[in-house]
Structures are given as structure tokens and as C-alpha cells.
Design a protein around this motif. Structure first.
Motif, PDB file in Angstrom:
ATOM      1  N   GLU A   1      -1.156  -6.500 -13.689  1.00  0.00           N
ATOM      2  CA  GLU A   1      -2.268  -5.641 -14.102  1.00  0.00           C
ATOM      3  C   GLU A   1      -3.198  -5.342 -12.943  1.00  0.00           C
ATOM      4  N   TYR A   2      -2.587  -4.987 -11.836  1.00  0.00           N
ATOM      5  CA  TYR A   2      -3.364  -4.677 -10.640  1.00  0.00           C
ATOM      6  C   TYR A   2      -4.207  -3.426 -10.830  1.00  0.00           C
ATOM      7  N   LEU A   3      -5.480  -3.520 -10.444  1.00  0.00           N
ATOM      8  CA  LEU A   3      -6.366  -2.363 -10.411  1.00  0.00           C
ATOM      9  C   LEU A   3      -6.975  -2.329  -9.019  1.00  0.00           C
ATOM     10  N   PRO A   4      -6.879  -1.189  -8.342  1.00  0.00           N
ATOM     11  CA  PRO A   4      -7.415  -1.140  -6.976  1.00  0.00           C
ATOM     12  C   PRO A   4      -8.926  -1.354  -6.970  1.00  0.00           C
ATOM     13  N   ASN A   5      -9.426  -1.974  -5.939  1.00  0.00           N
ATOM     14  CA  ASN A   5     -10.860  -2.187  -5.786  1.00  0.00           C
ATOM     15  C   ASN A   5     -11.477  -0.929  -5.179  1.00  0.00           C
ATOM     16  N   THR A   6     -12.287  -0.259  -6.008  1.00  0.00           N
ATOM     17  CA  THR A   6     -12.867   1.023  -5.615  1.00  0.00           C
ATOM     18  C   THR A   6     -13.734   0.910  -4.357  1.00  0.00           C
ATOM     19  N   ALA A   7     -14.527  -0.135  -4.303  1.00  0.00           N
ATOM     20  CA  ALA A   7     -15.437  -0.291  -3.165  1.00  0.00           C
ATOM     21  C   ALA A   7     -14.650  -0.415  -1.857  1.00  0.00           C
TER      22      ALA A   7
ATOM     23  N   ASP B   1       0.832  -1.202   0.000  1.00  0.00           N
ATOM     24  CA  ASP B   1       0.000   0.000   0.000  1.00  0.00           C
ATOM     25  C   ASP B   1       0.870   1.257   0.000  1.00  0.00           C
ATOM     26  N   ARG B   2       1.852   1.273   0.880  1.00  0.00           N
ATOM     27  CA  ARG B   2       2.745   2.440   0.971  1.00  0.00           C
ATOM     28  C   ARG B   2       3.470   2.685  -0.354  1.00  0.00           C
ATOM     29  N   ALA B   3       3.953   1.598  -0.927  1.00  0.00           N
ATOM     30  CA  ALA B   3       4.722   1.731  -2.166  1.00  0.00           C
ATOM     31  C   ALA B   3       3.838   2.251  -3.304  1.00  0.00           C
ATOM     32  N   LEU B   4       2.671   1.638  -3.462  1.00  0.00           N
ATOM     33  CA  LEU B   4       1.810   2.010  -4.583  1.00  0.00           C
ATOM     34  C   LEU B   4       1.315   3.447  -4.475  1.00  0.00           C
ATOM     35  N   HIS B   5       1.243   3.974  -3.260  1.00  0.00           N
ATOM     36  CA  HIS B   5       0.766   5.349  -3.090  1.00  0.00           C
ATOM     37  C   HIS B   5       1.909   6.331  -2.861  1.00  0.00           C
ATOM     38  N   ASN B   6       3.104   5.874  -3.127  1.00  0.00           N
ATOM     39  CA  ASN B   6       4.282   6.742  -2.975  1.00  0.00           C
ATOM     40  C   ASN B   6       4.351   7.401  -1.599  1.00  0.00           C
ATOM     41  N   ARG B   7       3.931   6.661  -0.590  1.00  0.00           N
ATOM     42  CA  ARG B   7       4.042   7.216   0.752  1.00  0.00           C
ATOM     43  C   ARG B   7       5.493   7.048   1.193  1.00  0.00           C
ATOM     44  N   GLU B   8       5.904   7.868   2.160  1.00  0.00           N
ATOM     45  CA  GLU B   8       7.307   7.791   2.563  1.00  0.00           C
ATOM     46  C   GLU B   8       7.546   6.643   3.554  1.00  0.00           C
ATOM     47  N   GLY B   9       8.795   6.325   3.694  1.00  0.00           N
ATOM     48  CA  GLY B   9       9.155   5.272   4.627  1.00  0.00           C
ATOM     49  C   GLY B   9       9.150   3.903   3.986  1.00  0.00           C
TER      50      GLY B   9
ATOM     51  N   HIS C   1     -10.474  10.272 -10.079  1.00  0.00           N
ATOM     52  CA  HIS C   1      -9.048  10.582  -9.961  1.00  0.00           C
ATOM     53  C   HIS C   1      -8.554  10.331  -8.528  1.00  0.00           C
ATOM     54  N   LEU C   2      -9.289  10.860  -7.562  1.00  0.00           N
ATOM     55  CA  LEU C   2      -8.860  10.719  -6.166  1.00  0.00           C
ATOM     56  C   LEU C   2      -8.988   9.286  -5.658  1.00  0.00           C
ATOM     57  N   MET C   3      -9.924   8.542  -6.238  1.00  0.00           N
ATOM     58  CA  MET C   3     -10.112   7.173  -5.775  1.00  0.00           C
ATOM     59  C   MET C   3      -9.238   6.196  -6.553  1.00  0.00           C
TER      60      MET C   3
ATOM     61  N   ILE D   1       7.909  -3.526  -6.159  1.00  0.00           N
ATOM     62  CA  ILE D   1       6.474  -3.719  -5.916  1.00  0.00           C
ATOM     63  C   ILE D   1       5.665  -3.138  -7.067  1.00  0.00           C
ATOM     64  N   LYS D   2       6.072  -1.958  -7.516  1.00  0.00           N
ATOM     65  CA  LYS D   2       5.335  -1.329  -8.616  1.00  0.00           C
ATOM     66  C   LYS D   2       5.432  -2.155  -9.895  1.00  0.00           C
TER      67      LYS D   2
END
Lengths: 342, 342
Positions: free
Chosen positions: A45-51, A20-28, A317-319, A37-38
DNA sequence: ATGAAAGCGCTAACAT
DNA sequence: ATGTTAGCGCTTTCAT
């Protein structure tokens, strides 16, 4: 079954949190690990689950602010209808959409209000307004701080925006010319009523209209009537007072909102119904003219969707919707007569 | 913060499971308790959380089947574009949307295929097709078994359907009349090309057109040309062969898809460009005619949304959206010229 | 820098 | 008939 972060974690030999951290470019997170990971996510072909994302963000939804002019107008009430539709549709989907009214005649007040929105913490901004440097720079600086913005109806030139949702006004003018050509005989006088020349919406329409008419025939005599602010009936009456104009005018294209004043002058000179009239948007004066048969066509731009689409795009976009939208989402050029107005 | 089933459960003094069962009218819950739970939910203005519902249904998504005619047509490719948009948008939202092609010239095969879909287990159906008793009855029996259905483009009369998404064809005909009136001088001959009279889409348009023209003036001479199946160019050529018709005809309204044949006859008789032509939909022959200047207007119905909206409505319905849609979601009557076709 | 685990609201399987 | 609980995929807090 779709790929989940769990599967990516297993393949990468790390925990779900790290993915999660890696995919969202969070620090640490170790840069090498993040990169790997990316890569794995992309290869699977990972797509995040919107729900799942929406549910997880439920407690602290991302705040989206939709800026509206503080003036009352029928046109913007259509935009608000679209906004309301989007608010209802994206209720509890990880976002919170709020409308904020601002007075665009006072730009420094606007930038201050944007500053305070920033300090309250917002995730995205949807805005219209004049294309002036102060506003443009403020939006650019917000974009640089990571707050995406979308412009609607009237663009604010900047390549930092996510996209612009609005009509191709030049094309709108061309469609008006097409219709005017179909309605009027060829060697004839046609008037084009322009608004203040610093308001882009009107000048672009006029340019498109004039270009279009000239393409049909060099024999059209097109005369542009500049609107003033406040636009006085006298401006247009003076033009029609010329007996030669009064005799030869066969069509009028009103690109501005000053329909009532123009139509009043047309009435005074006894040309009502004798001259073909084309307007823009579904505002009350235009609808009245259509119903009475004094206005032939009005060219619309689906304002409801100009309120709806920016919200939809911002939410996606945000989701974490993977694709970036086109820079310019074009609103349709809708031709309406009294029979297909809503 | 929004109300959850947990809060309802606490207020009612029951467990969350019971609340879920009661609100979804599942069996195995005391009628009195169920009623009380529903009252409490209503009084608290409970709205289910879509994201949570979608996530929970993730493993066994509800199956929605979208039926398409098995014929290739540009018109239906637009509908498929809308369907694809909806499939992408509602990916992993608790539903699974599948397209199934059927041959509507063989109705008994269609009902058989619907039966096998039923036995496979589906949650909702989206369909178009001829309004014939066999199909109507099959859909009604499915609705009674709890499978909701939505019709699109061409309605199948039944009060058991969730809604119908399509154009008001009579109104479309009236808009065509409005345009024809604007384009043609008044005492003149106008032809209206109708399709097979048992296909509702064409007769309604023609009726609206004739009514509209008559409202403008009794002096229009409207002549309806019946289309045959297969429609032969000769049919229309024969009409234009009459020297009187050829001399006085000023406008043609083509309500059918037989544009190519009609335009060919117009060409043969040397009337191309001399007669005003209005068509329907954005099919290739019409676009060609618009570009050449032989067709003036085409009246469209936003087929992309006819593919998109039924899916959206069905998803919202199945995912517990509280409001029921209008019985008839009207597709817009879009006036298009060569300048605002997409 | 990374892992472990709780929890978002709802559904469904299992237990009583 | 009703209660209990695991789990959907993701985010985030708390350990390590």
C-alpha cells in the motif's frame, strides 16, 4: 510509519533508482522486474510522499498553464481570484502555475498558441472555451502525447480530459423554475430570455427552466425570447410592447448576460418591481438590480472555485495523487438574494 | 528562484542553523544577531519552503487535535466529512491530525481531557463547544503556553484564538426574513420558533429574522415561540390551537433543530402545505419536508467546510505560512430548496 | 538494465 | 552562542 521506496527496494532486492523508474513507467527497466516492483508496492500500500516529491522537483517544477479568455469580465475576475489562491497555495510544491490569455473568437490562433506551449514543454493544461471540433481535436492530440487537460466553466466534450469543473446548467434552470413558481401566481405569463442558441450554457438553462415550470403546472404560459447578437434592447421592448404581454407577465428569467438591456426594457414599460426577475451570476448589473429590489434572485455557480479546483486537481494529479478525480466536478447551484451576495 | 535560509545565512555571515533558530525565535541566539537576521529575511522577502519543512518534520509530525461532540448527528457527520478530506490532503505534510470526541454536557471532564492532551504534547487544537467560562479560560491558558486554537461552528469568545470558522447567524436570520417576505402576503401572522434562549445560535438567528421582517414592513405580526428543553410538541400545538392563530398564520421560521415536533403540530392542525416554512441546515427531517413540499427553504452553512477549513488554516499556521488568518472566517449563508440540496 | 550517490531546503542533534 | 552535519523521501545523473 508509511512505506517508502527504500523498503520496496529492499523487499524487491533492487536499488531505489530502479523502484522509482518502475513506478513511473520510465524506460530502461526489465518488464518482469517492473511488474514485480509494482506488485510489491501495491501489496505494501505504498503512497508516495508528496513533500519529498515536491522538494526533489524543486529545481525544475512541472509547468501548468491556465488558459483564460482575453476579455474583461467580472465573472472571470472571480475565476482569477480562485486561480491566484491556488497559485499562492501551491507555491514551491513542485509545480509552476501560469495564466495565459487567449482570444476564443479566433480558434486557429488558439490552436497555434497551444502548439507553441507544447513545444515549450508543459505538464498540464487547464482550459475553457467553445466546444468546437478544432479545439476538441487539439486537446485530444495533446492528451495522447501525455499532457493531461482539465476543462472548467464550459465543457469541451471529450473523454480524453481529466475532468470538467462546472455547473449542471439544466439543474440551474430547474432551481430557477422552483423559485419562479414560489414567487408568481399560477395561471400567468412568464418570459425566459435566452441567449444565442449555439451557446450551450444558455440553452441548457432555458430547457431546465421550462421543464421545471411545466412540472409545477401546465397552466404557466412560458414564452422564450431569443437573444440576438448583438442583443438589442428593441428585441425585448418589442415583446413588451404587446399590451397583452405587458398586462399578464408576472415573471422573467434572464439566462444570459444581457441583463442591462432586458432590465432597461422592463423599466421603459413601467413593469419595474411589478414583475419578478431571476438572473444568473454575480455580475454588476445583477447586483445593482438586487439592491434596488428589481431583481429577486440570482443563481450563482461559485466561480472562485472554478478557478481554484482545476489547479488543485491538476497539481494532485501531477504530483502522483493515487485517485483519479470524478469526470464531472459539479459547481454548486447557489441561490442568492441581496442579503447573501458577497 | 526563491530565497533560501542558505542565502540569508551567507548575507548575514552566520550559519544556516543560526538563521533557523533566529527565524523561529528559538532560544540560544544573540538578540542583536537574531534581529539582524530577521531584517535580512524580511528585506529578501524570504518565504519558507513548505515541502522542505514538511519533509524535515516527517519523523515527528506536529500533532493537531480536532475536538468533536460525542453525540451522533447528521450535521456533525458533514463536519467529519470535511475533516476526513483535510486528513487525506495533509497526509505526510509534517502534521498529524487526530479526532477526539468529548461530552460537552460535562465541562470539567472536558477540561481534564484537554489537560491530558497538553501533557501528551500537541501543537494545535480545533474545537467547538459552549461559550462558558471554564472552557474559555482553559483555552486561553493553552494559548498562553503557545498552543494555538481555532473554534468552529459555534464560537468560544476569546481574543486569544487564532480564528473562528462559522456562520454569521444574524445574517442568516435576515436571509430567512427576505425569503419569508417573498413568500407571504404582507399583513399576516408569522411565527418564529426559537430554541433555548441560552444557546446563542438560535437567539441570533431569531433576532436577525425579526429585524429583517420589520424592515420589510411594520405590518407583519411576528410571534416568537420559545422552545423548551425537552421541547414538547404540545408547546407548539398549544399555539396553533388558538383559532385566530390557525386562521391567520402564513409563515413559520424554525431556527432550531426541533423541526420534527413543529412539523407534526403543523400537520395536526391541518396547515401542512398551507403555511410557508423555512428551516436551517440539511438534517433528515428538513430534507423530508422539502421533498414533500411542506418546507420551502432551508438555510445552510456549508458544514463540510467547517470541518475542512480549520484544519487547513491550522496546518498552514504551524507550517510557517506567513499571513495570519482573519479572526472570523464566515461560512456562507446558503439558500437551499429541494432542487439544490446535495 | 541497474546500482550508487548527490542534492532539493529545512530541522535538530551534536560539536565547538 | 554559534557552526557543522546527518537525514527526511524522492529524482536524476553518472557509473557500471
Amino acid at each position: 510509519m508509511a512505506v517508502t521506496i527504500r523498503e520496496i527496494a529492499e523487499k524487491a532486492g533492487v536499488s531505489r533508482g530502479t523502484v522509482d523508474r518502475a513506478l513511473h513507467n520510465r524506460e530502461g527497466v526489465n518488464p518482469d522486474v517492473a511488474r514485480r516492483i509494482k506488485e510489491i508496492a501495491a501489496s505494501m500500500e505504498y503512497l508516495p510522499n508528496t513533500a519529498a516529491r515536491a522538494l526533489s522537483l524543486h529545481k525544475e517544477p512541472k509547468k501548468i498553464v491556465f488558459i483564460l479568455p482575453d476579455t474583461d469580465s467580472t465573472f472571470f475576475s472571480f475565476i482569477q481570484t480562485g486561480l491566484a489562491k491556488a497559485q499562492e497555495e501551491y507555491r514551491e510544491m513542485g509545480t509552476l502555475i501560469t495564466a495565459v490569455h487567449m482570444n476564443f473568437r479566433n480558434i486557429s490562433a488558439v490552436t497555434e498558441q497551444l502548439d507553441s506551449l507544447m513545444s515549450e514543454g508543459i505538464a498540464g493544461l487547464i482550459i475553457t472555451g467553445p466546444d468546437v471540433p478544432e479545439l476538441r481535436e487539439k486537446l485530444n492530440s495533446m492528451a495522447e502525447k501525455g499532457i493531461p487537460f482539465i476543462t472548467y466553466n464550459s465543457d469541451i466534450q471529450s473523454d480524453k480530459g481529466l475532468c470538467y469543473v462546472g455547473q449542471d446548467l439544466y439543474k440551474g434552470g430547474k432551481v430557477a423554475a422552483d423559485l419562479m413558481h414560489k414567487l408568481t401566481p399560477c395561471p400567468s405569463l412568464v418570459l425566459a430570455v435566452a441567449g444565442k442558441s449555439d451557446f450551450k450554457a444558455h440553452t441548457e438553462r432555458i430547457t431546465g427552466f421550462v421543464d421545471g415550470m411545466k412540472e409545477y403546472s401546465k397552466d404557466y404560459d412560458i414564452r422564450i425570447i431569443e437573444g440576438y447578437n448583438p442583443y438589442k434592447r428593441d428585441t425585448f421592448s418589442a415583446v413588451l410592447a404587446d399590451p397583452e404581454v405587458k398586462q399578464h407577465v408576472k415573471g422573467i428569467f434572464i439566462s444570459t448576460g444581457k441583463v442591462a438591456a432586458t432590465m432597461e426594457a422592463v423599466k421603459q414599460s413601467g413593469l419595474l418591481g411589478k414583475v419578478r426577475v431571476i438572473c444568473n451570476d454575480e455580475i454588476p448589473e445583477v447586483i445593482k438590480g438586487l439592491k434596488k429590489g428589481y431583481i429577486d434572485f440570482t443563481i450563482c455557480q461559485d466561480p472562485v472555485n472554478q478557478g481554484y479546483l482545476p489547479v488543485k486537481i491538476m497539481v494532485q494529479h501531477l504530483m502522483g495523487h493515487p485517485s483519479t478525480p470524478d469526470k464531472w466536478i459539479k459547481s454548486p447551484v447557489e441561490i442568492k438574494t441581496v442579503h447573501n451576495i458577497d
